[in-house]
Scaffold this active site. Sequence first.
Site, short mmCIF file in Angstrom:
data_model
loop_
_atom_site.label_atom_id
_atom_site.label_comp_id
_atom_site.label_asym_id
_atom_site.label_seq_id
_atom_site.Cartn_x
_atom_site.Cartn_y
_atom_site.Cartn_z
N ASN A 9 60.17 77.11 37.43
CA ASN A 9 60.14 78.57 37.60
C ASN A 9 60.03 78.88 39.09
O ASN A 9 58.98 78.68 39.68
CB ASN A 9 58.94 79.14 36.82
CG ASN A 9 58.73 80.62 37.08
OD1 ASN A 9 59.62 81.30 37.59
ND2 ASN A 9 57.55 81.12 36.71
N GLY A 173 49.03 78.14 39.75
CA GLY A 173 49.01 78.31 41.20
C GLY A 173 47.68 77.98 41.86
O GLY A 173 47.46 78.32 43.03
C1 PEP Z 1 54.07 79.06 36.51
O1 PEP Z 1 54.09 80.02 37.25
O2 PEP Z 1 54.65 79.10 35.42
C2 PEP Z 1 53.36 77.87 36.95
C3 PEP Z 1 53.13 76.95 36.07
O3 PEP Z 1 52.98 77.82 38.27
P1 PEP Z 1 52.30 76.58 39.05
O4 PEP Z 1 53.01 75.32 38.62
O5 PEP Z 1 52.53 76.88 40.49
O6 PEP Z 1 50.87 76.55 38.67
#
Ligand code: PEP
Length: 248
Positions: A9, A173
């Site tokens: 994503n 995140g």
């Molecule tokens: C997301 O936004 O779907 C996600 C999993 O972000 P991250 O891997 O940065 O935690």
Amino acid sequence: MRKPLVIGNWKMNGSRRSIAQVLDGIEPLGRQSGVEVVVCPPFVYLAEVAPRTSAVGLRIGAQHVSEYESGAYTGEVGAAMLADIGCDYVLIGHSERRALFGDGKRVAGQLAATLRAGLKPVLCLGEDAEQRQLGETRSVLLSQLAAAGLVGGRETEQLAGLVVAYEPVWAIGTGNAASPDDAQQAHRWIREALGALGGEVPILYGGSVMAENVAELMVQPDVDGVLVGGASLRVGEFTAICALAAKA
Ligand code: PEP
């Protein structure tokens, strides 16, 4: 055994130039036979990315979709449009969309519109930090599945292509992924809640997935793949995640 699924994503990041560079770097992943790899660029880049991904065996997804077919819905993008430009998957109910844009109320309509267009919906679910602390994870997941119309008596054929992503909000995140045991527990609850459908639906884990933690998550019996945010724009890291997922 389902083929592991890894979805990147990209959120609201990138430019034509930086995205072309990332695609140059990840093209070989399309030839990796043990894993299906999907990237989700921002809307404006989808039509440009789609021919490149399809040429090399990668899949492409949108980050959002309207519940409406077409018409006077300024700023929205319909599922048929996404199918028209070669999209395969659509993220629905990502926690950022739920928290910032009120999409929690839209998921049932978005899911239906996505399926009508012949696309694969990736329904994102997950509890926030407070809900986790209060021990409400299971009830939150059940109510999010119910809001999407997925609890109780849906026929498998009506939901062909459905993917669910367990994404605890506190893990997104933050660099602080769920432990493999906690992820497994949540995935089991989701699979059980899906009833007869459960065995058919890939359930992905998302939230601070990195090369260093993907293997221990992927060996869990109910983890069928991962949804990757931040690390999906770092070619070396994303490539390592896909390779490890393919081996798990
Ligand atoms: C997301 O936004 O779907 C996600 C999993 O972000 P991250 O891997 O940065 O935690």
